[in-house]
Design an enzyme around this catalytic site. Structure first.
Site, PDB file in Angstrom:
ATOM      1  CG  ASP A 197       0.150   9.371   0.517  1.00 16.96           C
ATOM      2  OD1 ASP A 197       0.075   8.211   0.964  1.00 16.96           O
ATOM      3  OD2 ASP A 197      -0.522  10.315   0.953  1.00 16.96           O
ATOM      4  CG  HIS A 256      -2.050  -0.987   1.097  1.00 16.61           C
ATOM      5  ND1 HIS A 256      -3.332  -0.618   0.765  1.00 16.61           N
ATOM      6  CD2 HIS A 256      -2.077  -2.329   1.226  1.00 16.61           C
ATOM      7  CE1 HIS A 256      -4.103  -1.690   0.711  1.00 16.61           C
ATOM      8  NE2 HIS A 256      -3.364  -2.752   0.999  1.00 16.61           N
TER       9      HIS A 256
HETATM   10  P1  ADQ Z   1      -2.985   6.208   4.707  1.00 12.31           P
HETATM   11  O1  ADQ Z   1      -1.593   6.716   4.805  1.00 12.31           O
HETATM   12  O2  ADQ Z   1      -3.712   6.057   5.984  1.00 12.31           O
HETATM   13  O3  ADQ Z   1      -3.034   4.825   3.903  1.00 12.31           O
HETATM   14  P2  ADQ Z   1      -4.940   7.673   2.850  1.00 12.31           P
HETATM   15  O4  ADQ Z   1      -5.021   6.910   1.589  1.00 12.31           O
HETATM   16  O5  ADQ Z   1      -4.834   9.145   2.660  1.00 12.31           O
HETATM   17  O6  ADQ Z   1      -3.725   7.304   3.744  1.00 12.31           O
HETATM   18  O7  ADQ Z   1      -6.239   7.456   3.771  1.00 12.31           O
HETATM   19  C1  ADQ Z   1      -6.830   6.234   3.983  1.00 12.31           C
HETATM   20  C2  ADQ Z   1      -8.225   6.435   4.579  1.00 12.31           C
HETATM   21  O8  ADQ Z   1      -8.159   7.067   5.864  1.00 12.31           O
HETATM   22  C3  ADQ Z   1      -9.139   7.295   3.723  1.00 12.31           C
HETATM   23  O9  ADQ Z   1     -10.367   6.626   3.588  1.00 12.31           O
HETATM   24  C4  ADQ Z   1      -9.285   8.583   4.497  1.00 12.31           C
HETATM   25  O10 ADQ Z   1     -10.558   9.196   4.367  1.00 12.31           O
HETATM   26  C5  ADQ Z   1      -9.079   8.164   5.925  1.00 12.31           C
HETATM   27  N1  ADQ Z   1      -8.498   9.256   6.712  1.00 12.31           N
HETATM   28  C6  ADQ Z   1      -7.281   9.810   6.563  1.00 12.31           C
HETATM   29  N2  ADQ Z   1      -7.089  10.803   7.449  1.00 12.31           N
HETATM   30  C7  ADQ Z   1      -8.220  10.886   8.174  1.00 12.31           C
HETATM   31  C8  ADQ Z   1      -8.664  11.748   9.257  1.00 12.31           C
HETATM   32  N3  ADQ Z   1      -7.874  12.683   9.734  1.00 12.31           N
HETATM   33  N4  ADQ Z   1      -9.913  11.556   9.756  1.00 12.31           N
HETATM   34  C9  ADQ Z   1     -10.705  10.604   9.233  1.00 12.31           C
HETATM   35  N5  ADQ Z   1     -10.350   9.778   8.237  1.00 12.31           N
HETATM   36  C10 ADQ Z   1      -9.132   9.919   7.712  1.00 12.31           C
HETATM   37  C11 ADQ Z   1      -2.135   3.939   3.225  1.00 12.31           C
HETATM   38  C12 ADQ Z   1      -1.132   4.598   2.277  1.00 12.31           C
HETATM   39  C13 ADQ Z   1      -1.864   5.419   1.212  1.00 12.31           C
HETATM   40  C14 ADQ Z   1      -2.883   4.547   0.480  1.00 12.31           C
HETATM   41  C15 ADQ Z   1      -3.760   3.786   1.463  1.00 12.31           C
HETATM   42  C16 ADQ Z   1      -4.625   2.747   0.748  1.00 12.31           C
HETATM   43  O11 ADQ Z   1      -0.215   5.427   2.998  1.00 12.31           O
HETATM   44  O12 ADQ Z   1      -0.936   5.979   0.282  1.00 12.31           O
HETATM   45  O13 ADQ Z   1      -3.695   5.365  -0.342  1.00 12.31           O
HETATM   46  O14 ADQ Z   1      -2.971   3.088   2.428  1.00 12.31           O
HETATM   47  O15 ADQ Z   1      -3.861   1.869  -0.009  1.00 12.31           O
END
Ligand code: ADQ
Length: 472
Positions: free
Chosen positions: A368, A160
């Site tokens: 990311d 991921h």
């Molecule tokens: P994350 O680094 O956690 O995931 P991201 O893809 O931005 O990053 O977010 C994942 C989920 O968390 C989204 O559904 C988002 O809405 C939710 N989220 C993020 N911040 C939040 C907050 N402050 N409050 C509520 N909800 C929040 C990892 C990788 C990413 C990749 C994902 C999926 O780092 O690059 O996109 O996995 O593969």
């Protein structure tokens, strides 16, 4: 149809909408085959409670036809496997932050021990014709440990987070061990073409792998299939969350509250990869350069607490708080606060309303894997009057979302100019960009991601029988 077994560090309850699109999509495919989801329970136990060396208890739950099995970790294993190797070595290095990595030699032993324990526990639950899908950087050696226990099932792995170029990867002591472990999988999937290129570059240069064509690579007496499978969101689910009462109520409240302002939004886990200080500096620069936005542009930055037991995270928290305070102190008026910084998680059901009320989203990570917030923001917009996505070129999502305003987050002036452009963009251009972006996220949604990965896994040519399994 063979049963699907999903393995990830953490599980989400697929019955709850708070679980998010990924958990829901995985639950859908797990439901179809009466599948099994296996991972860490999130609990750490003392040695006399759960047994020594991470030999924790198993917990079994049922969610319809899906079985969820989780295992406890000992405190020592949690510290070395999770906080130590996964989040203290792999997370920073894979996000190009060698300066933040803590290469404590003990961590890798714990990482390996937990993967071995996962393999032993999982093997006892497996059927011969299961298809196994392992997720993320915590579990890179899991297939190799399963193979060592004589498991012959089809096993796929999806990363991921980004994979860096070989010179950065090579900074990890034991990188060759880690990358060799990937060859125990039948399919290895990455978020972007850039990550895939880094993988093939590494295995050609460091492991003398040779290409067998069509994404197949041979090294260490094993053949694997490698590909890029950019993860998507469940666009329809997110659109319906936007129309649901909580989403609408949030939208109306925000519109009322900020009726005389232009809202900008940032939603992230509080992580150094997300570029939060750079974003604040760019916002400050925008206010400096374009005074017409003063008393109007308001940035709501939600940064949810994350991995607070890892030390690099407290530094970023402090830096962000200082920057927000100084922007508000220098630019704020009695009736206008430029930045609203919220150090909490916002319920998933309320996010769409916040996104829809915002004129601009700032998604500006330094690195990311993908970034799903960018896609969720787009899905929540009103197509007739949509907001603008300002997106870092270093997010995996930038490979697909070419019609966003792409920025280099290290370039504070350039990002400030892009924010100004976004705030001023005429409705016609906003609509055109939004329509183009929506067609991409609709085509490559989370169902496409699941199906294309699993199809590729089913089709990956099985290793000829009699080949000795790779030993780590
Ligand atoms: P994350 O680094 O956690 O995931 P991201 O893809 O931005 O990053 O977010 C994942 C989920 O968390 C989204 O559904 C988002 O809405 C939710 N989220 C993020 N911040 C939040 C907050 N402050 N409050 C509520 N909800 C929040 C990892 C990788 C990413 C990749 C994902 C999926 O780092 O690059 O996109 O996995 O593969």
């Amino acid at each position: 149809m063979p049963r699907l077994v999903v393995v990830s560090n953490r599980l989400a309850d697929p019955r709850k909408s708070a679980a998010g699109g990924l958990a829901v999509a995985l639950a859908e495919v797990l439901n179809e085959t009466g599948g099994l989801w296996f991972g860490w329970s999130g609990r750490t136990v003392e040695p006399n409670e759960g047994g020594r060396g991470g030999e924790g208890r198993l917990h079994t739950q049922h969610a319809g036809p899906v079985t969820l099995v989780t295992v406890d970790l000992s405190r020592e294993d949690h510290d070395s496997f999770y906080a130590g190797y996964s989040n203290g070595v792999l997370w920073p290095v894979f996000h190009y932050r060698l300066d933040l990595a803590d290469f404590d030699a003990g961590y890798i032993t714990g990482y390996r021990r937990v993967n071995q324990m996962f393999a032993r526990k999982l093997k006892a639950l497996l059927r011969d014709d299961d298809i196994i899908w392992v997720h993320d950087y915590h579990l890179i050696p899991l297939a190799a440990e399963l193979r060592a226990l004589d498991c012959h099932q089809r096993i796929g792995f999806f990363l991921h987070i980004p994979l860096p170029p070989s010179l950065i990867l090579a900074a990890i002591p034991g990188h060759d061990w880690l990358m060799r472990a990937l060859f125990a999988y039948d399919l290895v999937g990455f978020q972007s073409k850039a990550d895939l290129l880094h993988f093939t570059g590494y295995v050609e240069a460091e492991a003398h792998a040779h290409s067998m064509g069509e994404g197949r690579w041979r090294a260490f007496n094993r053949t694997l299939q490698a590909g890029s499978f950019p993860i998507g969101i469940d666009v329809e689910e997110f659109e319906s969350l936007t129309r649901a009462p909580e989403g609408r109520e949030m939208f109306e409240r925000m519109r009322r509250e900020y009726s005389r302002r232009n809202l900008l939004v940032g939603v992230d886990r509080l992580d150094y990869s997300k570029g939060l200080p750079q974003r604040m500096k760019a916002f400050r620069e925008m206010l400096e350069r374009y005074p017409e936005h003063r008393s109007s542009a308001t940035l709501i930055q939600i940064a949810s607490p994350s991995r607070e037991d890892v030390s690099a995270y407290s530094d970023i928290l402090h830096e962000l708080e200082t920057l927000c305070g100084s922007i508000n102190g220098n630019f704020g008026e009695l009736d206008w606060m430029p930045v609203r910084y919220i150090h909490r998680t916002v319920a998933r059901t309320r996010l769409p309303g916040l996104y829809r009320a915002s004129r601009v989203a700032l998604v500006t990570p330094l690195r990311d894997g993908m970034n799903l917030v960018a896609k969720e923001f787009l899905a929540a917009q009103d197509p007739a009057d949509p907001g603008v996505l300002v997106l870092s070129r270093f997010a995996g999502a930038a490979e697909q979302l070419r019609d966003a305003l792409l920025v280099n987050p290290y370039d504070v002036e350039g990002t400030a100019n892009a924010i100004h452009l976004a705030l001023q963009m005429p409705v016609e251009e906003r609509r055109n960009r939004h329509a183009a972006l929506m067609s991409v996220i609709r085509e490559y949604d989370v169902h496409w991601w699941c199906d294309s990965f699993l199809d590729a896994l089913v089709q990956a040519q099985p290793e000829e029988t009699g080949t000795p399994w790779l030993r780590l």
